[in-house]
Design a protein around this motif. Structure first.
Motif, mmCIF file in Angstrom:
data_model
loop_
_atom_site.group_PDB
_atom_site.id
_atom_site.type_symbol
_atom_site.label_atom_id
_atom_site.label_comp_id
_atom_site.label_asym_id
_atom_site.label_seq_id
_atom_site.Cartn_x
_atom_site.Cartn_y
_atom_site.Cartn_z
ATOM 1 N N VAL A 64 -2.410 18.207 -52.198
ATOM 2 C CA VAL A 64 -2.423 16.939 -51.685
ATOM 3 C C VAL A 64 -2.314 17.079 -50.223
ATOM 4 O O VAL A 64 -1.341 17.629 -49.557
ATOM 5 C CB VAL A 64 -1.226 16.206 -52.266
ATOM 6 N N VAL A 117 -2.055 8.113 -53.917
ATOM 7 C CA VAL A 117 -1.628 9.563 -54.025
ATOM 8 C C VAL A 117 -1.234 9.526 -55.500
ATOM 9 O O VAL A 117 -1.542 10.467 -56.214
ATOM 10 C CB VAL A 117 -0.578 10.247 -53.049
ATOM 11 N N LEU A 121 -3.055 11.851 -58.185
ATOM 12 C CA LEU A 121 -2.674 12.937 -58.753
ATOM 13 C C LEU A 121 -2.473 12.763 -60.316
ATOM 14 O O LEU A 121 -2.553 13.922 -60.912
ATOM 15 C CB LEU A 121 -1.190 13.268 -58.117
#
Length: 213
Positions: A64, A117, A121
């Motif tokens: 990330v 995010v 993920l």
């Protein structure tokens, strides 16, 4: 479990153990471990984290990145990242840079797009591990950049959810932090979210507080 922004974590993976490579004397940590990697700007926390990703030849690395684009990460660290790598790029959309066309590269709207995010993920961790037999190694680069966009409490809530997700998936999480950028109270608050801390200086590892495998 519902996280910050409303996304939901689901699923689980098989247990494994993770070797941390030569820089940490080939010590191992249990599946589900989350480590804070702390150092000043010139200590190379990102590079160190990427080397820890590469220490698991059978594991799938996921990065990330909210400091550099996926294109830059792949170019600058090609010597370590020579296989399939999942990347969640939080930079390119906001900066208007050209995207890389790959199913393993995902794009969040900006560094403070915590919902985006989290969703990306979740998807990468739940996906097929590219035919490999190991687990997942996740590098979050960096917590300090996230704190530039979000308050300490919102950041802590988000990291609490992300680390729980990594634990549930029997993965390993590595989270880079600039040791000079934050007040002591913020640093201490963040440390409590992790299972261990690796401290670096410009000469390498200073000390490592790791859970027993």
């Amino acid at each position: 479990m519902n996280g910050d922004g409303g996304f939901e974590w689901v699923g689980a993976a098989s247990e494994t153990a993770y070797n941390l490579g030569e820089e940490l004397d080939n010590r191992t940590v249990p599946a589900g471990t989350n480590l804070l990697v702390v150092g000043p700007p010139m200590a190379g926390t990102r590079r160190f984290g990427i080397e820890l990703l590469a220490a698991g030849a059978e594991d799938r690395p996921i990065i990330v990145t909210n400091r550099e684009s996926a294109r830059t990460i792949r170019s600058d660290h090609a010597d370590c990242l020579d296989g399939p790598v999942g990347v969640i790029d939080c930079v390119t959309k906001q900066g208007g840079e050209p995207r890389l066309d790959s199913p393993s590269i995902r794009y969040a709207a900006s560094p403070d797009d915590l919902t985006g995010v989290g969703m990306e993920l979740t998807d990468l961790l739940a996906g097929t591990p590219d035919g490999k037999s190991g687990g997942d190694r996740v590098l979050f680069d960096s917590v300090s950049t996230l704190l530039m966009y979000s308050c300490a409490e919102r950041t802590a809530r988000f990291l609490d959810v992300v680390t729980a997700r990594i634990e549930e998936q029997d993965a390993i999480g590595l989270f880079a932090l600039n040791s000079l950028a934050h007040e002591d109270a913020v640093y201490e608050r963040l440390c409590r979210l992790f299972d261990g801390v690796v401290r670096l200086d410009d000469g390498g590892v200073v000390d490592a507080e790791l859970p027993e495998s």
